[in-house]
Scaffold this active site. Structure first.
Site, mmCIF file in Angstrom:
data_model
loop_
_atom_site.group_PDB
_atom_site.id
_atom_site.type_symbol
_atom_site.label_atom_id
_atom_site.label_comp_id
_atom_site.label_asym_id
_atom_site.label_seq_id
_atom_site.Cartn_x
_atom_site.Cartn_y
_atom_site.Cartn_z
ATOM 1 N N ALA A 1 3.129 44.640 91.601
ATOM 2 C CA ALA A 1 1.873 44.949 91.055
ATOM 3 C C ALA A 1 1.618 46.254 91.236
ATOM 4 O O ALA A 1 0.920 46.969 90.502
ATOM 5 C CB ALA A 1 1.096 43.989 91.699
ATOM 6 N N HIS B 1 18.075 41.929 79.376
ATOM 7 C CA HIS B 1 17.963 43.454 78.829
ATOM 8 C C HIS B 1 18.878 43.600 77.769
ATOM 9 O O HIS B 1 18.436 44.143 76.587
ATOM 10 C CB HIS B 1 17.694 44.582 79.933
ATOM 11 C CG HIS B 1 16.681 44.225 80.968
ATOM 12 N ND1 HIS B 1 15.405 43.694 80.816
ATOM 13 C CD2 HIS B 1 16.783 44.600 82.358
ATOM 14 C CE1 HIS B 1 14.912 43.551 81.971
ATOM 15 N NE2 HIS B 1 15.549 44.122 83.139
ATOM 16 N N GLU C 1 22.517 52.963 85.931
ATOM 17 C CA GLU C 1 21.428 53.282 86.942
ATOM 18 C C GLU C 1 22.196 54.249 88.036
ATOM 19 O O GLU C 1 23.591 53.848 88.089
ATOM 20 C CB GLU C 1 20.999 52.295 87.546
ATOM 21 C CG GLU C 1 20.284 51.063 86.696
ATOM 22 C CD GLU C 1 19.741 49.931 87.264
ATOM 23 O OE1 GLU C 1 18.617 49.968 87.863
ATOM 24 O OE2 GLU C 1 20.608 48.905 87.645
HETATM 25 P P1 NAP Z 1 6.940 41.195 96.183
HETATM 26 O O1 NAP Z 1 6.727 42.569 96.542
HETATM 27 O O2 NAP Z 1 7.857 40.227 97.262
HETATM 28 O O3 NAP Z 1 5.657 40.325 96.141
HETATM 29 C C1 NAP Z 1 5.297 39.132 96.135
HETATM 30 C C2 NAP Z 1 3.834 38.841 96.109
HETATM 31 O O4 NAP Z 1 3.450 37.272 96.144
HETATM 32 C C3 NAP Z 1 2.897 39.574 97.008
HETATM 33 O O5 NAP Z 1 1.824 39.863 96.562
HETATM 34 C C4 NAP Z 1 2.794 38.074 98.175
HETATM 35 O O6 NAP Z 1 1.619 38.302 99.008
HETATM 36 C C5 NAP Z 1 2.736 37.114 96.931
HETATM 37 N N1 NAP Z 1 2.907 35.677 97.515
HETATM 38 C C6 NAP Z 1 4.060 35.233 98.194
HETATM 39 N N2 NAP Z 1 3.967 34.133 98.351
HETATM 40 C C7 NAP Z 1 2.619 33.505 97.916
HETATM 41 C C8 NAP Z 1 2.141 32.386 97.820
HETATM 42 N N3 NAP Z 1 2.390 31.171 98.414
HETATM 43 N N4 NAP Z 1 0.890 32.303 97.389
HETATM 44 C C9 NAP Z 1 0.281 33.534 96.795
HETATM 45 N N5 NAP Z 1 1.020 34.452 96.803
HETATM 46 C C10 NAP Z 1 2.238 34.738 97.398
HETATM 47 O O7 NAP Z 1 7.669 40.685 95.018
HETATM 48 P P2 NAP Z 1 7.865 41.779 93.743
HETATM 49 O O8 NAP Z 1 8.954 42.502 93.960
HETATM 50 O O9 NAP Z 1 6.478 42.028 93.393
HETATM 51 O O10 NAP Z 1 8.081 40.645 92.466
HETATM 52 C C11 NAP Z 1 7.213 39.770 91.988
HETATM 53 C C12 NAP Z 1 7.827 39.119 90.628
HETATM 54 O O11 NAP Z 1 8.430 40.106 89.716
HETATM 55 C C13 NAP Z 1 9.095 38.279 90.994
HETATM 56 O O12 NAP Z 1 9.240 37.209 90.351
HETATM 57 C C14 NAP Z 1 10.306 39.331 90.619
HETATM 58 O O13 NAP Z 1 11.459 38.936 90.354
HETATM 59 C C15 NAP Z 1 9.584 40.182 89.460
HETATM 60 N N6 NAP Z 1 9.975 41.454 89.243
HETATM 61 C C16 NAP Z 1 9.794 42.370 90.161
HETATM 62 C C17 NAP Z 1 10.252 43.703 89.650
HETATM 63 C C18 NAP Z 1 10.142 44.796 90.754
HETATM 64 O O14 NAP Z 1 10.490 46.171 90.070
HETATM 65 N N7 NAP Z 1 9.382 44.776 91.640
HETATM 66 C C19 NAP Z 1 10.962 43.929 88.689
HETATM 67 C C20 NAP Z 1 11.086 42.862 87.773
HETATM 68 C C21 NAP Z 1 10.622 41.507 88.066
HETATM 69 P P3 NAP Z 1 1.374 37.739 100.190
HETATM 70 O O15 NAP Z 1 2.429 37.840 100.999
HETATM 71 O O16 NAP Z 1 0.040 38.408 100.459
HETATM 72 O O17 NAP Z 1 0.919 36.156 99.670
#
Ligand code: NAP
Length: 488
Positions: free
Chosen positions: A23, A241, A217
């Site tokens: 996000a 991809h 990469e």
């Molecule tokens: P992250 O940094 O670990 O963030 C996870 C988010 O989920 C946090 O906002 C966390 O906030 C929230 N969360 C966790 N448990 C929760 C719950 N029980 N209820 C409500 N909110 C909850 O993960 P991310 O990297 O942003 O990845 C998110 C998704 O995108 C995943 O499916 C990942 O595989 C995918 N993705 C990410 C990337 C990337 O570049 N980061 C790329 C491709 C795909 P709180 O701890 O405050 O609840």
């Protein structure tokens, strides 16, 4: 040339995981860019949702920081940022509990707008979110949900995930993101193929020698070691991809540029893929880099498992059994800690059947290269006479269309996520994966992974900063071909 930005209809976008990495790095800066471009109507609302206890202003602080860090040059946009933050709200919510759901329901009562929910959380929470959205009356027939990769880790888990979402949402409400499909060049690939008469007649095994897809990469696994070691390059990159790129390059022309017409053709490609023979695959793990300038741990050190059998590099050769492509190999490779960050598809055409210039002129091939990153653009290698006296010597030169140069300011970078989120609001699923596509991709991938697991194969080491295992070069050499140089 100026771009025409058509504002989307008013919407509420709830970002579950609104405080998370994705996000902050992509979704929020992307929305800000669309706001600045005038595509987001002033009444649109962005509602962050996560467990961390924050009020609206606390979350706006996080959003502002994310945009300052990841949103590019903000010069002269202070007022825009202020206005954007006025559209941002926050709900403290637990996907697995009941906290926060009444508040979110209250937010979503306005019926004069499109309602979209972005599941930017661990896939293990997708089912909880879908169920609670249904339970709290927010899963109406017009509601859209956006789900992130990974979409399953094999066919069984992907089917389960599809069934979980299908319990509350129909397929036309589900937007499975593969951000590669949102890249300008990927869409241009379709424009080049189906908007020109020039290429399509040559786009088959009669004229194409082979096709290469490289996604290289320079980074290692970084902080994603725990996740990555359970996935590897095959699951993390090839199944989604690279497979999507393969589909777009190989598919038949759809009758219309419409979601199901395009996705039907992509699905046919995946279903026509032959199983991959064991000796047509090579896997690798990067070694440590201990130069004076750069020092990086090895793959095994990075993931904390000295016996890990997960690949950080893979190269493979596959075939598509249909009339268009029978006999034309498709080579795919992807890896971490390679020599340059570069994603490129190259269509390598056959040599002319006969050289009228004699043996000294050498044999030449046209190569159409589609660069996804960096410097998005398309290059066609053509053979011409080397200038000057001295007879008929031939050289290959590129006809180069780097979008940033060709289109000037108008190629103003629209990130894949921005485009895809706007497509969600517009209700256009063309650039999103359908459930059956994802399942078909796993059905092809699973036996490959099961094969190397049952044979107990261990990936071969490759030095960081190189283009993967020596076996990957051997894979090409055996066929009398060469990988294209990985260039930054
Ligand atoms: P992250 O940094 O670990 O963030 C996870 C988010 O989920 C946090 O906002 C966390 O906030 C929230 N969360 C966790 N448990 C929760 C719950 N029980 N209820 C409500 N909110 C909850 O993960 P991310 O990297 O942003 O990845 C998110 C998704 O995108 C995943 O499916 C990942 O595989 C995918 N993705 C990410 C990337 C990337 O570049 N980061 C790329 C491709 C795909 P709180 O701890 O405050 O609840």
């Amino acid at each position: 040339m100026t771009s025409r930005v058509i504002p989307v209809d008013p919407f509420d976008l709830v970002i579950f995981g609104g405080t998370g990495d994705l996000a902050r790095r992509k979704i929020l800066p992307g929305l800000f860019h669309r706001f600045c471009a005038g595509q987001m109507p002033p009444s649109a609302r962005i509602i962050g949702a996560a467990r961390t206890d924050l009020d609206h202003d606390g979350y706006r602080g996080i959003v502002a920081e994310a945009i300052e860090e990841f949103g590019g040059n903000l010069g002269g946009k202070a007022q825009k940022l202020k206005d954007f933050l006025d559209t941002v709200f926050y709900v403290t919510i637990d996907a697995q509990g009941e906290d926060g759901w009444p508040e979110l329901q209250e937010f979503c009562k306005q019926k004069d707008r499109i309602e979209a929910f972005y599941f930017s959380v661990s896939p293990s929470l997708f089912g909880d979110l879908a169920e609670r959205l249904h339970h709290w009356g927010m899963a109406g027939p017009e509601t859209r949900i956006v789900v992130e990769k990974p979409f399953g880790r094999d066919l069984a888990t992907a089917k389960h995930l599809n069934a979980t979402l299908a319990a509350h949402f129909s397929e036309d409400q589900i937007y499975r993101i593969d951000h590669y499909l949102g890249k300008e060049t990927v869409q241009n690939l379709m424009a080049v193929r189906f908007g020109n008469m020039l290429f399509e007649p040559l786009w088959n095994s009669q004229y194409v020698d082979h096709i290469q897809i490289t996604v290289a990469e320079t980074v290692g696994v970084g902080g994603r070691g725990e996740y990555y070691d359970k996935a590897g390059a095959m699951r993390d990159m090839v199944q989604n991809h690279l497979m999507q790129l393969l589909c777009l390059i190989a598919m038949e022309p759809p009758a219309r540029f419409a979601p199901d017409a395009v996705r039907d053709e992509k699905l046919k490609v995946i279903r026509a893929l032959d199983p991959v023979l064991p000796h047509h695959i090579t896997r690798g793990q990067y070694e440590a880099e201990q130069g004076a300038e750069k020092q990086h741990p090895s793959y095994r050190e990075a993931v904390g498992d000295p016996r890990s059998k997960t690949e950080s590099f893979i190269a493979l050769k596959c075939h598509i059994s249909n009339w268009r492509w029978a006999g034309t190999p498709f080579y795919m490779r992807t890896g971490k800690r390679m020599s340059a960050r570069s994603s490129e598809i190259s269509v390598v055409f056959k040599e002319t059947p006969h050289s009228i210039f004699g043996a000294d002129a050498g044999r030449h091939r046209n190569v159409l290269s589609i660069r996804l990153q960096p410097n998005e653009g398309i290059t066609l290698g053509v053979t011409i006479k080397e200038p000057g006296p001295g007879g008929m010597r031939l050289i290959d030169v590129p006809l180069d269309m780097t979008f940033a140069e060709a289109l000037g300011d108008d190629s103003e970078h629209v990130d894949a996520y921005e485009r895809l989120i706007m497509d969600v609001i517009r209700g256009n699923q063309t650039l999103f994966m359908r459930g059956d596509e994802v399942e078909a991709a796993w059905a092809w991938t699973d036996p490959i992974i099961e094969g190397w697991e049952s044979r107990g194969e261990v990936p071969k080491p490759y030095p960081s900063g190189t283009d993967g295992t020596t076996d990957s070069h051997e894979l090409m050499r055996r066929d009398g071909r060469k990988w294209r140089e990985v260039s930054p």
